[in-house]
Design a protein around this motif. Structure first.
Motif, PDB file in Angstrom:
ATOM      1  N   ARG A   9       0.824  -1.206   0.000  1.00 27.95           N
ATOM      2  CA  ARG A   9       0.000   0.000   0.000  1.00 27.95           C
ATOM      3  C   ARG A   9       0.858   1.256   0.000  1.00 27.95           C
ATOM      4  N   SER A  33      -5.203  -5.731  -4.777  1.00 29.87           N
ATOM      5  CA  SER A  33      -6.531  -6.133  -4.297  1.00 29.87           C
ATOM      6  C   SER A  33      -7.597  -5.085  -4.627  1.00 29.87           C
ATOM      7  N   GLU A  66      -7.677  -1.803  -4.045  1.00 28.42           N
ATOM      8  CA  GLU A  66      -7.898  -0.681  -3.130  1.00 28.42           C
ATOM      9  C   GLU A  66      -7.297   0.581  -3.737  1.00 28.42           C
ATOM     10  N   ILE A 105      -5.393   3.693  -3.396  1.00 30.20           N
ATOM     11  CA  ILE A 105      -4.454   4.159  -2.371  1.00 30.20           C
ATOM     12  C   ILE A 105      -3.858   5.520  -2.701  1.00 30.20           C
ATOM     13  N   ARG A 154     -11.590   3.602   4.424  1.00 29.27           N
ATOM     14  CA  ARG A 154     -10.698   2.751   3.648  1.00 29.27           C
ATOM     15  C   ARG A 154     -11.418   1.517   3.117  1.00 29.27           C
ATOM     16  N   ARG A 155     -12.298   0.943   3.914  1.00 32.55           N
ATOM     17  CA  ARG A 155     -13.029  -0.255   3.501  1.00 32.55           C
ATOM     18  C   ARG A 155     -13.799  -0.003   2.209  1.00 32.55           C
ATOM     19  N   ARG A 184     -13.028   2.103  -0.103  1.00 35.29           N
ATOM     20  CA  ARG A 184     -12.165   2.466  -1.223  1.00 35.29           C
ATOM     21  C   ARG A 184     -11.721   1.242  -2.017  1.00 35.29           C
ATOM     22  N   ASN A 185     -12.148   0.047  -1.608  1.00 34.71           N
ATOM     23  CA  ASN A 185     -11.841  -1.153  -2.367  1.00 34.71           C
ATOM     24  C   ASN A 185     -12.896  -1.323  -3.466  1.00 34.71           C
ATOM     25  N   ARG A 202     -15.036  -4.633  -3.590  1.00 33.01           N
ATOM     26  CA  ARG A 202     -16.100  -4.598  -2.581  1.00 33.01           C
ATOM     27  C   ARG A 202     -17.222  -3.671  -3.032  1.00 33.01           C
ATOM     28  N   GLU A 247      -6.173  -9.675   5.334  1.00 39.11           N
ATOM     29  CA  GLU A 247      -7.115  -8.723   4.754  1.00 39.11           C
ATOM     30  C   GLU A 247      -7.724  -9.266   3.470  1.00 39.11           C
TER      31      GLU A 247
END
Length: 282
Positions: A100, A124, A126, A128, A146-147, A149-150, A153, A195
């Motif tokens: 990251r 993954s 995300e 960053i 942050r969760r 920003r994936n 998901r 993670e």
């Protein structure tokens, strides 16, 4: 372990660092360039005797912890750190999960692209790093947990703001397929990352479509070259998508640009002015 090469490498790295570089006083009686052996040992949290033996080619193979301390004390670059490990006969262990950390040069690049929206993604998916235009086109990532920003998901589990999946992109279904395929390959590269394991568990539990894609075991994904964002303030924006791979960090820079002279280019220019503020409704 190549004791002589290791000794010479350590000495050369020690001699190139000034005391001021590591916050130490130079002192009036310093006879050699760079740091003293005892200063390196102190910074690396090892004994002066052991470090001296390393530089003399008489020490046993250092542990990974010692090598990490030496790399930190000597301010080694990533290639130098890997070289140190190889000389010591202990190749660096692969990272537990996707990196990251974004290089400063990549961050500078993002901000030198004022007419392009650009983001940096981990393996993954995300987000960053991003520039101002990316925040205006998609969302203010600095204000997003942050969760959320994936992007994997987001496309499968939401949130779907304004009733649109993934910032209203035209290829949300295609992106979902591609991201699931790429994610399976990422999990294979980082099998011990907690993670990643949690992300996959959440996706399997929350999305029947993801379960279907995951169970297919496909890992190939064709790139998307053009997509359209449905922006709530300026309307549809069609952009070209170019990807720069940062192989040493397993990251990707995604650059969105509009065709010169097109309505989409005008819309991007407008977004670069208004930023993430909502336009006034008259």
């Amino acid at each position: 372990m190549d004791r002589r090469e290791l000794a010479d490498f350590l000495r050369s790295r020690r001699e190139r660092i000034s005391p001021a570089d590591v916050g130490l006083p130079a002192g009036p009686r310093r006879r050699t360039p760079g740091l003293r052996r005892e200063e390196v040992a102190q910074l690396a949290y090892i004994s002066t005797e052991y470090y001296t033996r390393l530089e003399q080619g008489r020490a046993p193979c250092p542990s990974r912890e010692v090598l990490s301390g030496l790399a930190r004390a000597l301010r080694l670059s990533d290639p130098e750190r890997a070289h140190l490990h190889h000389l010591a006969g202990a190749p660096p262990a692969p990272p537990a999960g996707p990196s990251r950390e974004v290089r400063q040069s990549i961050l500078d690049l993002l901000h030198r692209l004022p007419q392009a929206a650009a983001t940096v993604l981990t393996a993954s998916f995300e987000v960053i790093a991003w520039n101002d235009l990316a925040a205006a086109l998609m969302e203010d990532f600095s204000a997003t947990p942050r969760r959320d920003r994936n992007l994997v998901r987001r496309v499968f589990l939401g949130p779907h703001r304004d009733g649109h999946r993934l910032f209203g992109v035209s290829d949300a279904d295609r992106f979902a397929t591609q991201s699931a395929q790429r994610l399976r390959a990422t999990v294979a590269r980082y099998p011990d990352d907690p993670e990643l394991a949690e992300l996959v568990r959440d996706l399997l539990a929350g999305s029947a479509r993801f379960r279907e894609l995951w169970e297919s075991h496909d890992v190939s994904a064709e790139p998307t070259l053009v997509k359209t964002f449905r922006h709530p303030q300026v309307g549809p924006i069609t952009v070209n998508c170019d990807v720069l791979d940062i192989t040493d960090r397993d990251q990707r820079v995604i650059i969105y640009t509009a065709e010169p002279g097109s309505p989409s280019e005008q819309a991007l220019r407008l977004l670069s002015v208004i930023g993430t503020q909502r336009m006034a409704v008259g």
